[in-house]
Write a protein that holds these residues in place. Structure first.
Motif, PDB file in Angstrom:
ATOM      1  N   TRP A  64       0.519   1.870  -4.562  1.00 52.32           N
ATOM      2  CA  TRP A  64       0.078   0.711  -3.784  1.00 52.32           C
ATOM      3  C   TRP A  64      -1.414   0.438  -4.012  1.00 52.32           C
ATOM      4  O   TRP A  64      -1.820  -0.698  -4.266  1.00 52.32           O
ATOM      5  CB  TRP A  64       0.353   0.944  -2.300  1.00 52.32           C
ATOM      6  N   GLU A  68      -2.965  -2.849  -5.682  1.00 50.98           N
ATOM      7  CA  GLU A  68      -3.828  -3.680  -4.838  1.00 50.98           C
ATOM      8  C   GLU A  68      -5.163  -3.944  -5.536  1.00 50.98           C
ATOM      9  O   GLU A  68      -5.672  -5.075  -5.534  1.00 50.98           O
ATOM     10  CB  GLU A  68      -4.065  -2.998  -3.497  1.00 50.98           C
ATOM     11  N   MET A 113       3.353  -7.706  -3.453  1.00 52.44           N
ATOM     12  CA  MET A 113       1.911  -7.825  -3.572  1.00 52.44           C
ATOM     13  C   MET A 113       1.470  -8.933  -4.535  1.00 52.44           C
ATOM     14  O   MET A 113       0.381  -9.488  -4.409  1.00 52.44           O
ATOM     15  CB  MET A 113       1.307  -6.489  -4.003  1.00 52.44           C
TER      16      MET A 113
END
Length: 247
Positions: A64, A68, A113
């Motif tokens: 993640w 990100e 995302m």
């Protein structure tokens, strides 16, 4: 751009003249052959003109965090981005990846995302996710088929619509179908990644045609595991609105 891609412009091909970015997030520890896949992907990115970043042996949360950062860096770029590839390689089950810490992360959290809502730089741009991971523990022995079988809304103007659905322009390519394992050779790398690299670097055409060739090659192959014949095929999920040419 190839003549085939130029001819497709009138049909609606993605503009690939700006930056092409790729991120590979992989677990290589205790996954023999994974480094072979990474090297093959790096070669593919070079051939296709992608700027590549590789991160190895991440905890579940690290998948993640790295994605990100990749997204936020794109959103801060002054120059536009044409396309991104995100390759995810790890042990897994349906819908999840396992980090090096033994914890898991939901694939959907990663996919979300880069949607048109959450990533401004890629709004309306193609986002390709390639997932080399098992999706279960089932094994396909294949089925016998007869020999002959082997082998929207119209816009009223050319103006770009004011809005896009949140989940367009995304391509998910899985090494295997839901519930089944993905195969990886201890020296030669994964069957899926190696086939994609070979097709993408040596053939021309839009990406869905290339993935059809990947599927054909994988489906035709006969894999042996413990003296038993296995069959495997990838799964492609697409919300692309245009033709995507990589070469």
């Amino acid at each position: 751009m190839s003549s085939e891609a130029e001819q497709s412009t009138d049909q609606g091909a993605y503009d690939m003249s700006d930056a092409r970015l790729a991120l590979t997030l992989c677990i290589t520890k205790d996954r023999a052959g994974s480094e072979t896949d990474v090297k093959a992907l790096e070669h593919m990115y070079e051939v296709l003109g992608f700027k590549s970043t590789v991160r190895r042996n991440l905890p579940a949360k690290g998948f993640w965090e790295e994605l990100e950062k990749f997204r936020d860096d794109m959103d801060r770029m002054k120059d536009p981005v044409s396309c991104c590839f995100v390759v995810l390689m790890a042990h897994g089950e349906e819908g999840i990846l396992e980090g090096i810490d033994g914890n898991t992360i939901q694939l959907e959290e990663l996919f979300t995302m880069l949607t048109n809502k959450n990533c401004q730089a890629l709004r309306g741009k193609p986002k390709v996710f390639i997932v080399q991971a098992c999706r279960g523990d089932q094994k396909d022995t294949g089925e016998v088929v007869p020999p002959e079988e082997t082998g929207g809304t119209v816009l009223l103007s050319e103006e770009k619509p004011p809005k896009l659905p949140t989940y367009t322009d995304i391509l998910h390519v899985f090494a295997t179908v839901e519930g089944y394992i993905a195969y990886r050779h201890e020296e030669d790398g994964s069957f899926f990644i190696q086939t994609i690299v070979d097709v993408f670097t040596n053939m021309e055409g839009h990406i869905l045609d290339l993935l059809t060739e990947v599927t054909r090659r994988m489906a035709d192959a006969e894999l042996m595991e413990g003296g038993k014949l296995r069959k495997v095929n990838p799964e492609v999920q697409s919300t692309l609105r245009k033709l995507l040419y990589l070469r």
